[in-house]
Design an enzyme around this catalytic site. Structure first.
Site, mmCIF file in Angstrom:
data_model
loop_
_atom_site.group_PDB
_atom_site.id
_atom_site.type_symbol
_atom_site.label_atom_id
_atom_site.label_comp_id
_atom_site.label_asym_id
_atom_site.label_seq_id
_atom_site.Cartn_x
_atom_site.Cartn_y
_atom_site.Cartn_z
ATOM 1 N N ARG A 298 35.600 32.932 53.442
ATOM 2 C CA ARG A 298 34.161 34.501 53.645
ATOM 3 C C ARG A 298 33.747 34.292 54.898
ATOM 4 N NH1 ARG A 298 33.829 34.744 48.232
ATOM 5 N NH2 ARG A 298 35.953 34.780 47.072
ATOM 6 N N ASP B 130 25.896 43.418 28.285
ATOM 7 C CA ASP B 130 26.061 42.275 29.278
ATOM 8 C C ASP B 130 24.237 42.273 29.168
ATOM 9 O OD1 ASP B 130 23.868 41.087 31.964
ATOM 10 O OD2 ASP B 130 26.621 42.675 32.502
ATOM 11 N N THR C 116 31.783 37.417 48.581
ATOM 12 C CA THR C 116 31.191 38.076 46.600
ATOM 13 C C THR C 116 29.856 37.148 45.948
ATOM 14 O OG1 THR C 116 32.591 36.665 46.030
ATOM 15 C CG2 THR C 116 33.524 38.209 46.646
ATOM 16 N N THR D 75 42.420 30.398 47.167
ATOM 17 C CA THR D 75 42.755 31.326 47.113
ATOM 18 C C THR D 75 44.378 31.221 46.090
ATOM 19 O OG1 THR D 75 43.021 34.163 46.330
ATOM 20 C CG2 THR D 75 43.518 32.412 49.050
ATOM 21 N N MET E 102 25.610 37.766 24.117
ATOM 22 C CA MET E 102 26.016 37.335 25.073
ATOM 23 C C MET E 102 27.638 36.165 24.744
ATOM 24 S SD MET E 102 24.803 35.356 26.992
ATOM 25 C CE MET E 102 23.785 33.563 27.767
ATOM 26 N N CYS F 244 41.648 41.229 43.654
ATOM 27 C CA CYS F 244 41.980 42.907 44.727
ATOM 28 C C CYS F 244 43.202 41.540 45.961
ATOM 29 C CB CYS F 244 40.555 42.701 44.848
ATOM 30 S SG CYS F 244 39.618 41.147 45.157
ATOM 31 N N THR F 245 42.711 40.415 45.790
ATOM 32 C CA THR F 245 43.655 39.924 47.206
ATOM 33 C C THR F 245 45.315 40.451 46.572
ATOM 34 O OG1 THR F 245 41.986 38.667 47.544
ATOM 35 C CG2 THR F 245 44.273 38.097 48.250
ATOM 36 N N ASN G 131 37.779 45.312 48.457
ATOM 37 C CA ASN G 131 37.978 44.731 47.328
ATOM 38 C C ASN G 131 37.434 44.740 46.074
ATOM 39 O OD1 ASN G 131 36.329 43.360 50.079
ATOM 40 N ND2 ASN G 131 35.171 42.335 48.077
ATOM 41 N N HIS H 55 38.166 37.232 53.437
ATOM 42 C CA HIS H 55 37.018 38.575 53.079
ATOM 43 C C HIS H 55 36.192 38.491 52.637
ATOM 44 C CE1 HIS H 55 36.853 39.751 48.248
ATOM 45 N NE2 HIS H 55 38.309 39.214 48.105
ATOM 46 N N ILE I 126 31.912 44.745 39.954
ATOM 47 C CA ILE I 126 33.131 45.187 39.161
ATOM 48 C C ILE I 126 33.657 46.273 37.833
ATOM 49 C CG2 ILE I 126 35.830 45.094 38.477
ATOM 50 C CD1 ILE I 126 35.658 44.144 41.214
#
EC number: 1.2.1.12
Length: 333
Positions: free
Chosen positions: A230, A31, A178, A207, A76, A148-149, A312, A175, A11
């Protein structure tokens, strides 16, 4: 206002692509697990959405995309990220870890003004573009773009409810895999089924997406719940919503309502198709939800199943930017 991204995963990277496409300014990325050179590579090459068309390089410790300099941090803990150094005010929290108001508020220590969680949140107000953006007010510091759902389901549920009244309903999302799943059977103590090989199984999963619709459309609170399967595809998922309606209608009435909404108030969020489509046809689709007119079925005048597709990853990432743009408009008014 300038945007920062925490967590450069699926994302995070696609939010950056969306920002560039939509003319929003990202000035920083944090990150702790990805070094700068590797960021360049991960942003440039994408197995699902293809190679980034522009220019990406590392220069003087910064990520440079199409000539725009993006400051890179490797912290972190969110409280240690010096967002103000880069001028980042609106932070996309896309690590998947800091999803409560308390945890996400750590970003304020480094100069963030607002935090947008790119996941459902237990306590932050949730927003779905096209459904409840008008509820946002400038005193809200931490918000969630839901899942997203939920972004796929809510527009469809809104149209159904406004036109035909949803009495109750059950949702299934078929789905795509992921990052949290395993390539082969592996340990997953909190979700035993979820630890099974993603490439070789249809995996039932939980979900909160359907229940979350009740948070963004209060009249539907307690009327929807759902589950997920999934499946071994890399991207693009599909919502199957079965509902009992309060008003009698034909399936053609439903199609007409969806088409009208897709061309009117929900344009750009809800799509409509009568083509013989399959999942791959929606890779890179930037809408939240594309109603599949041919796939739905009706048993009686008050009992129907509707089907709606969504990329998604990509559609959702575009909505993150849409939400930020709306927030900026309200905040500066």
């Amino acid at each position: 206002s300038k945007i920062g991204i925490n967590g450069f995963g699926r994302i995070g990277r696609l939010v950056l692509r969306a920002a560039l496409e939509m003319g929003a300014q990202v000035v920083a990325v944090n990150d702790p697990f990805i070094a700068l050179e590797y960021m360049v590579y991960m942003f440039k090459y994408d197995s699902t959405h293809g190679m980034f068309k522009g220019e990406v390089k590392a220069e003087d410790g910064a990520l440079v995309v199409d000539g725009k300099k993006i400051t890179v941090f490797n912290e972190m803990k969110p409280e240690n990220i010096p967002w103000s150094k880069a001028g980042a005010e609106y932070i996309v929290e896309s690590t998947g870890v800091f999803t409560t108001i308390e945890k996400a508020s750590a970003h304020f220590k480094g100069g963030a003004k607002k935090v947008i969680i790119s996941a459902p949140s237990a306590d932050a107000p949730m927003f779905v573009c096209g459904v409840n953006l008008e509820k946002y007010s400038k005193d809200m510091k931490v918000v969630s773009n839901a899942s997203c759902t939920t972004n796929c389901l809510a527009p469809v549920a809104k149209v159904l409810h406004e036109n035909f009244e949803i009495v109750e309903g059950l949702m299934t999302t078929v789905h795509a895999v992921t990052a949290t799943q395993k390539t082969v059977d592996g340990p997953s103590a909190k979700d035993w089924r979820g630890g099974r090989g993603a490439a070789q199984n249809i995996i039932p999963s939980s979900t909160g997406a359907a229940k979350a619709v009740g948070k963004v459309i209060p009249e539907l609170d307690g009327k929807l719940t759902g589950m997920a399967f999934r499946v071994p595809t890399p991207n693009v998922s599909v919502v199957d919503l079965t509902v009992r309606l309060g008003k009698e209608c034909s399936y053609d009435d439903i199609k007409a309502a969806m088409k009208a909404a897709s061309e009117g108030p929900l344009q750009g969020v809800l799509g409509y198709t009568e083509d013989d489509v399959v999942s791959c046809d929606f890779t890179g689709d930037n809408r939240s939800s594309i109603f599949d007119a041919k796939a739905g079925i009706q048993l009686s005048k008050t009992f129907v199943k509707v089907v709606s597709w969504y990329d998604n990853e990509f559609g959702y990432s575009q909505r993150v930017i849409d939400l930020i743009k709306h927030m900026q408009k309200v905040d500066s008014a």
